[in-house]
Design a protein around this motif. Structure first.
Motif, PDB file in Angstrom:
ATOM      1  N   LEU A 350     -30.320   8.954 -69.701  1.00 34.27           N
ATOM      2  CA  LEU A 350     -29.394   7.843 -69.900  1.00 34.27           C
ATOM      3  C   LEU A 350     -30.113   6.526 -69.609  1.00 34.27           C
ATOM      4  CD1 LEU A 350     -26.363   7.125 -70.447  1.00 34.27           C
ATOM      5  CD2 LEU A 350     -26.026   7.253 -67.976  1.00 34.27           C
ATOM      6  N   ALA A 351     -30.128   5.625 -70.590  1.00 34.74           N
ATOM      7  CA  ALA A 351     -30.805   4.339 -70.426  1.00 34.74           C
ATOM      8  C   ALA A 351     -30.154   3.544 -69.297  1.00 34.74           C
ATOM      9  CB  ALA A 351     -30.742   3.550 -71.734  1.00 34.74           C
ATOM     10  N   PRO A 352     -30.953   2.810 -68.507  1.00 36.92           N
ATOM     11  CA  PRO A 352     -30.423   2.070 -67.358  1.00 36.92           C
ATOM     12  C   PRO A 352     -29.259   1.137 -67.689  1.00 36.92           C
ATOM     13  CG  PRO A 352     -32.805   2.105 -67.266  1.00 36.92           C
ATOM     14  CD  PRO A 352     -32.425   2.722 -68.570  1.00 36.92           C
ATOM     15  N   GLU A 353     -29.366   0.398 -68.814  1.00 37.81           N
ATOM     16  CA  GLU A 353     -28.301  -0.556 -69.157  1.00 37.81           C
ATOM     17  C   GLU A 353     -27.002   0.154 -69.501  1.00 37.81           C
ATOM     18  OE1 GLU A 353     -28.192  -3.898 -68.923  1.00 37.81           O
ATOM     19  OE2 GLU A 353     -30.098  -3.592 -67.895  1.00 37.81           O
ATOM     20  N   VAL A 354     -27.120   1.288 -70.175  1.00 41.25           N
ATOM     21  CA  VAL A 354     -25.928   2.068 -70.520  1.00 41.25           C
ATOM     22  C   VAL A 354     -25.319   2.665 -69.255  1.00 41.25           C
ATOM     23  CG1 VAL A 354     -25.032   3.993 -71.887  1.00 41.25           C
ATOM     24  CG2 VAL A 354     -26.879   2.578 -72.797  1.00 41.25           C
ATOM     25  N   ALA A 355     -26.188   3.121 -68.347  1.00 40.58           N
ATOM     26  CA  ALA A 355     -25.718   3.677 -67.070  1.00 40.58           C
ATOM     27  C   ALA A 355     -24.951   2.624 -66.267  1.00 40.58           C
ATOM     28  CB  ALA A 355     -26.901   4.206 -66.272  1.00 40.58           C
ATOM     29  N   LYS A 356     -25.475   1.405 -66.257  1.00 39.15           N
ATOM     30  CA  LYS A 356     -24.796   0.321 -65.541  1.00 39.15           C
ATOM     31  C   LYS A 356     -23.410   0.065 -66.119  1.00 39.15           C
ATOM     32  CE  LYS A 356     -29.001  -2.148 -64.195  1.00 39.15           C
ATOM     33  NZ  LYS A 356     -29.842  -3.340 -64.451  1.00 39.15           N
ATOM     34  N   TRP A 357     -23.321   0.037 -67.444  1.00 44.43           N
ATOM     35  CA  TRP A 357     -22.019  -0.172 -68.093  1.00 44.43           C
ATOM     36  C   TRP A 357     -21.049   0.954 -67.757  1.00 44.43           C
ATOM     37  CZ3 TRP A 357     -19.360   3.061 -71.308  1.00 44.43           C
ATOM     38  CH2 TRP A 357     -18.178   2.559 -71.838  1.00 44.43           C
ATOM     39  N   TYR A 358     -21.540   2.174 -67.842  1.00 47.21           N
ATOM     40  CA  TYR A 358     -20.731   3.372 -67.569  1.00 47.21           C
ATOM     41  C   TYR A 358     -20.135   3.301 -66.160  1.00 47.21           C
ATOM     42  CZ  TYR A 358     -19.926   8.524 -67.767  1.00 47.21           C
ATOM     43  OH  TYR A 358     -19.399   9.792 -67.770  1.00 47.21           O
ATOM     44  N   SER A 359     -20.973   2.977 -65.212  1.00 50.28           N
ATOM     45  CA  SER A 359     -20.537   2.874 -63.823  1.00 50.28           C
ATOM     46  C   SER A 359     -19.514   1.756 -63.626  1.00 50.28           C
ATOM     47  CB  SER A 359     -21.758   2.642 -62.928  1.00 50.28           C
ATOM     48  OG  SER A 359     -21.381   2.533 -61.583  1.00 50.28           O
ATOM     49  N   LYS A 360     -19.829   0.596 -64.179  1.00 45.71           N
ATOM     50  CA  LYS A 360     -18.951  -0.576 -64.033  1.00 45.71           C
ATOM     51  C   LYS A 360     -17.609  -0.355 -64.705  1.00 45.71           C
ATOM     52  CE  LYS A 360     -18.954  -5.584 -64.799  1.00 45.71           C
ATOM     53  NZ  LYS A 360     -19.713  -6.737 -65.396  1.00 45.71           N
ATOM     54  N   ASN A 361     -17.622   0.300 -65.839  1.00 41.98           N
ATOM     55  CA  ASN A 361     -16.391   0.490 -66.606  1.00 41.98           C
ATOM     56  C   ASN A 361     -15.388   1.383 -65.897  1.00 41.98           C
ATOM     57  OD1 ASN A 361     -15.230  -0.250 -69.255  1.00 41.98           O
ATOM     58  ND2 ASN A 361     -15.110   1.956 -69.539  1.00 41.98           N
ATOM     59  N   PHE A 362     -15.887   2.268 -65.015  1.00 39.93           N
ATOM     60  CA  PHE A 362     -14.998   3.161 -64.275  1.00 39.93           C
ATOM     61  C   PHE A 362     -14.871   2.761 -62.803  1.00 39.93           C
ATOM     62  CE2 PHE A 362     -15.829   5.730 -67.986  1.00 39.93           C
ATOM     63  CZ  PHE A 362     -14.639   6.392 -68.200  1.00 39.93           C
ATOM     64  N   ASN A 363     -15.261   1.516 -62.514  1.00 41.08           N
ATOM     65  CA  ASN A 363     -15.123   0.987 -61.150  1.00 41.08           C
ATOM     66  C   ASN A 363     -15.873   1.804 -60.103  1.00 41.08           C
ATOM     67  OD1 ASN A 363     -13.299  -1.237 -61.772  1.00 41.08           O
ATOM     68  ND2 ASN A 363     -11.781   0.351 -62.184  1.00 41.08           N
ATOM     69  N   LEU A 364     -17.072   2.293 -60.473  1.00 43.55           N
ATOM     70  CA  LEU A 364     -17.886   3.056 -59.524  1.00 43.55           C
ATOM     71  C   LEU A 364     -19.269   2.421 -59.388  1.00 43.55           C
ATOM     72  CD1 LEU A 364     -17.027   6.766 -60.453  1.00 43.55           C
ATOM     73  CD2 LEU A 364     -16.262   5.505 -58.460  1.00 43.55           C
ATOM     74  N   THR A 365     -19.288   1.094 -59.290  1.00 45.06           N
ATOM     75  CA  THR A 365     -20.562   0.381 -59.262  1.00 45.06           C
ATOM     76  C   THR A 365     -21.395   0.674 -58.022  1.00 45.06           C
ATOM     77  OG1 THR A 365     -19.336  -1.511 -58.366  1.00 45.06           O
ATOM     78  CG2 THR A 365     -19.815  -1.530 -60.726  1.00 45.06           C
ATOM     79  N   ASN A 366     -20.779   1.221 -56.990  1.00 45.53           N
ATOM     80  CA  ASN A 366     -21.531   1.535 -55.768  1.00 45.53           C
ATOM     81  C   ASN A 366     -22.117   2.943 -55.780  1.00 45.53           C
ATOM     82  OD1 ASN A 366     -18.963   2.692 -55.631  1.00 45.53           O
ATOM     83  ND2 ASN A 366     -19.026   2.810 -53.399  1.00 45.53           N
ATOM     84  N   LYS A 367     -21.866   3.684 -56.883  1.00 47.85           N
ATOM     85  CA  LYS A 367     -22.368   5.051 -56.974  1.00 47.85           C
ATOM     86  C   LYS A 367     -23.264   5.214 -58.197  1.00 47.85           C
ATOM     87  CE  LYS A 367     -18.730   7.616 -54.585  1.00 47.85           C
ATOM     88  NZ  LYS A 367     -17.811   8.765 -54.681  1.00 47.85           N
ATOM     89  N   PRO A 368     -24.277   6.078 -58.098  1.00 41.32           N
ATOM     90  CA  PRO A 368     -25.130   6.312 -59.267  1.00 41.32           C
ATOM     91  C   PRO A 368     -24.441   7.234 -60.272  1.00 41.32           C
ATOM     92  CG  PRO A 368     -25.805   7.727 -57.470  1.00 41.32           C
ATOM     93  CD  PRO A 368     -24.696   6.864 -56.931  1.00 41.32           C
ATOM     94  N   ILE A 369     -24.878   7.149 -61.519  1.00 39.97           N
ATOM     95  CA  ILE A 369     -24.427   8.103 -62.523  1.00 39.97           C
ATOM     96  C   ILE A 369     -25.171   9.416 -62.279  1.00 39.97           C
ATOM     97  CG2 ILE A 369     -24.291   8.624 -64.984  1.00 39.97           C
ATOM     98  CD1 ILE A 369     -22.529   6.261 -64.024  1.00 39.97           C
ATOM     99  N   ILE A 370     -24.457  10.526 -62.333  1.00 40.49           N
ATOM    100  CA  ILE A 370     -25.084  11.835 -62.157  1.00 40.49           C
ATOM    101  C   ILE A 370     -25.745  12.197 -63.486  1.00 40.49           C
ATOM    102  CG2 ILE A 370     -24.706  14.242 -61.456  1.00 40.49           C
ATOM    103  CD1 ILE A 370     -22.075  13.161 -60.100  1.00 40.49           C
ATOM    104  N   ASN A 371     -26.909  11.588 -63.696  1.00 42.51           N
ATOM    105  CA  ASN A 371     -27.690  11.744 -64.926  1.00 42.51           C
ATOM    106  C   ASN A 371     -28.425  13.082 -64.841  1.00 42.51           C
ATOM    107  OD1 ASN A 371     -29.115  11.250 -67.282  1.00 42.51           O
ATOM    108  ND2 ASN A 371     -30.589   9.890 -66.309  1.00 42.51           N
ATOM    109  N   THR A 372     -27.847  14.118 -65.425  1.00 37.74           N
ATOM    110  CA  THR A 372     -28.286  15.488 -65.176  1.00 37.74           C
ATOM    111  C   THR A 372     -29.523  15.869 -65.988  1.00 37.74           C
ATOM    112  OG1 THR A 372     -26.747  16.344 -66.842  1.00 37.74           O
ATOM    113  CG2 THR A 372     -25.970  16.232 -64.573  1.00 37.74           C
ATOM    114  N   TYR A 373     -30.413  16.581 -65.315  1.00 34.60           N
ATOM    115  CA  TYR A 373     -31.621  17.084 -65.967  1.00 34.60           C
ATOM    116  C   TYR A 373     -31.669  18.595 -65.832  1.00 34.60           C
ATOM    117  CZ  TYR A 373     -36.570  17.836 -67.023  1.00 34.60           C
ATOM    118  OH  TYR A 373     -37.748  18.277 -67.574  1.00 34.60           O
TER     119      TYR A 373
END
Length: 599
Positions: A350-373
């Protein structure tokens, strides 16, 4: 491996095995076999996946709790409590036991994510039958290839009547020994087809009797999933029972923070490993609630997505990267959902900018996206940021700091500028076999017995892993990994196509888009429809190319290798084409440029 190390690994995974129910706890956790690359897990342990996911929750008093919210392609929601699901699974289990004389060993399930696919999977695990779920939009050739590898005793289809009559019936005629079950009502009942409706009031038919769960040896096969590689054939990845379930529950808890109170929205088809681990077996093993989407792209409908969020109140949302990108591009209003505690992404980095949007859009800006590998082969997540970590510790776009328990490391690969990601320690979720034979199986391990993930990677300054992409020539389209060699070999089955080359270019929404170059002896407009039809029937709609270029000759090196890098650079209109000293037909570059420009 040193005994002290093996004992340490064994003790760790023994503790995790205590999280699931065993009829008899394993006498030995881990054993290495000289003749197998992968060790055996949980020897002489007996369990049952269906018992862990259903019966155990009934015994815990959760019979009235919702087990599955099913959302169909129209956005309509149907709820299934643990009791209702238990009744339907027992009904179908009894049907499988009583309607076939021959012992059933393998069942192929042709269905999207739905109550039907869930019931079939749970029923098979209840009876100790190995199951295999395939995508519903596969065409004849693709289905045939998978049947030949998996060799099912029974084929269960949940597709619409038109596809059933036009695709499934003609395909299954070639395999006379396979019994066919259709999970819908036919207008004209076909001979040899058994019909089962899992949506009618099965309690009246089935009553209070039940089919007892079979006590399954930990090493027994649970399911097979097909994944495309660069071999020209789909690879049938085998997972065993005890190791897989232990690892599934472990990653659900450790990475997403799943528990009995979780409501999990995993936007995955049933034919993906995500549709097994994080949409069904994982959540139900906690007594949690899972949301199944018949068509994952339905969440792109803002009205339906808001309905899901506000009415069902998911606590975990786990989406394909492609859908996240599209959601961002739609520029919808910020989603006010207070229930969401964990956000995950699947399919590709997941690209960093998209991850930032994803987090912000769901009001979870203090948590990382669980970008699974992880991959189908690993059974579950190998590395990702954790639900309880701080965003300051984990950079957006990375897959987090790998756990030491996996021994994930980067090793030098002479053919790559970047290093290759491998797993050096054994783990219970690892595939236990592959249907394609020993030659394919052995490719997964290097000379040091490291498990190869075929990805290149690097670490950032604070130790977060960044995955750069495949080391083999695999194209990633909307999370579907497909080998260029596989595409080309299928196209070359057409006698009118002399040469073929598949090239991927980056795309903001799709991840990658597919471009096909062919050399043919007929006109482009004649061959174009055949190319698209061939790719659709063998792989699915995601493999239809964005562009088809008809060349007189493909650019090659003196050794005969096609210069895919050059074709990619020409599509992108790059001025610096790099070193072309080994190219035999450099005079063709101008001609290729003109053809690309006209398209």
């Amino acid at each position: 491996m040193k005994r002290a190390f093996i004992n340490r690994i064994s003790q760790y995974w023994k503790e995790q095995a205590n999280e699931i129910f065993w009829y008899s706890f394993p006498k030995k956790i881990l054993k290495f076999n000289k003749f197998k690359k992968v060790p055996s897990w949980y020897l002489k342990g007996k369990t049952n996946v269906c018992f862990n996911c259903l019966d155990l929750n009934i015994l815990r008093g959760l019979e009235d709790k919702i087990a599955i919210h099913e959302i169909n392609s129209k956005g309509e929601i149907e709820n299934f409590s643990y009791k209702k699901l238990f009744i339907i699974v027992n009904y179908f289990s009894k049907f499988l036991k009583n309607n076939f004389r021959k012992k059933i060993k393998r069942v192929m399930i042709h269905s999207s994510a739905s109550i039907e696919s869930a019931v079939c999977m749970l029923s098979c695990s209840r009876l100790g039958i190995t199951h295999n779920v395939i995508f519903e939009d596969l065409e004849k050739e693709a289905i045939e290839k998978r049947i030949k590898l998996f060799k099912p005793d029974i084929f269960v289809s949940n597709t619409n009547l038109k596809r059933f009559n036009n695709i499934i019936l003609p395909t299954l005629k070639k395999f006379k020994k396979i019994k066919l079950i259709y999970l819908k009502k036919q207008k004209n009942k076909k001979k040899g087809v058994k019909e089962v409706n899992l949506r009618k009031n099965t309690s009246k038919i089935f009553g209070d009797s039940k089919v007892f769960c079979k006590k399954i040896e930990s090493s027994q096969n649970l399911f097979v999933l097909f994944t495309s590689g660069s071999t020209g054939l789909p690879k049938g990845i085998v997972h065993s029972t005890g190791g897989y379930l232990t690892f599934a529950k472990y990653t659900c808890k450790n990475n997403f923070g799943m528990n009995i109170n979780s409501i999990v929205l995993t936007a995955s088809d049933a034919g993906w490993i995500n549709g097994h681990t994080y949409a069904l077996y994982g959540p139900l093993s906690f007594g949690a609630t899972t949301i199944l989407l018949e068509k994952p792209s339905i969440i792109l409908n803002e009205k339906i997505f808001k309905k899901i969020l506000l009415k069902l109140k998911p606590t975990v949302i786990y989406l394909p990267v492609t859908l996240i990108r599209i959601l961002r591009s739609l520029k919808s209003k910020k989603i006010l959902s207070r229930s969401v505690k964990s956000l995950g992404s699947m399919g590709e980095p997941l690209a960093p900018e998209v991850a930032k949007w994803y987090s912000k859009n769901f009001n979870l800006t203090n948590k990382p996206i669980i970008n699974t590998y992880f991959q189908t082969e690993t059974g579950g997540i190998i590395s990702s940021p954790k639900y309880n970590e701080s965003v300051s510790r984990v950079k957006f776009g990375t897959v987090g700091r790998p756990s030491k328990i996996f021994g994930l490391k980067l090793i030098s690969n002479k053919s790559l500028k970047k290093k290759e990601v491998v797993i050096s320690n054994p783990w219970p979720g690892c595939m236990s076999g592959v249907l394609n034979g020993k030659k394919i199986w052995n490719k997964y391990w290097d000379n040091e017995n490291n498990f190869r993930l075929f990805d290149s990677g690097s670490y950032d300054k604070v130790g977060n892993l960044i995955v750069h992409g495949r080391t083999d020539d695999v194209i990633n389209i909307r999370g579907h990994r497909i080998g260029s060699a596989e595409i080309e070999s299928v196209l070359l089955e057409n006698k009118n196509i002399i040469e073929a080359c598949a090239v991927a270019t980056d795309d903001y929404l799709e991840g990658s888009i597919l471009n096909i170059f062919i050399v043919t002896n007929v006109k482009k407009d004649i061959i174009e429809s055949k190319v698209k039809k061939t790719l659709l029937s063998n792989f699915g709609s995601y493999a239809i190319p964005k562009k088809l270029y008809n060349l007189r000759e493909l650019p090659k090196t003196k050794s005969g290798k096609i210069l895919r890098r050059l074709l990619r650079d020409l599509i992108l209109n790059k001025k610096n084409l790099g070193d072309l000293s080994t190219m035999t037909n450099r005079n063709k570059i101008g001609e290729i440029k003109e053809i690309i420009k006209k398209n």
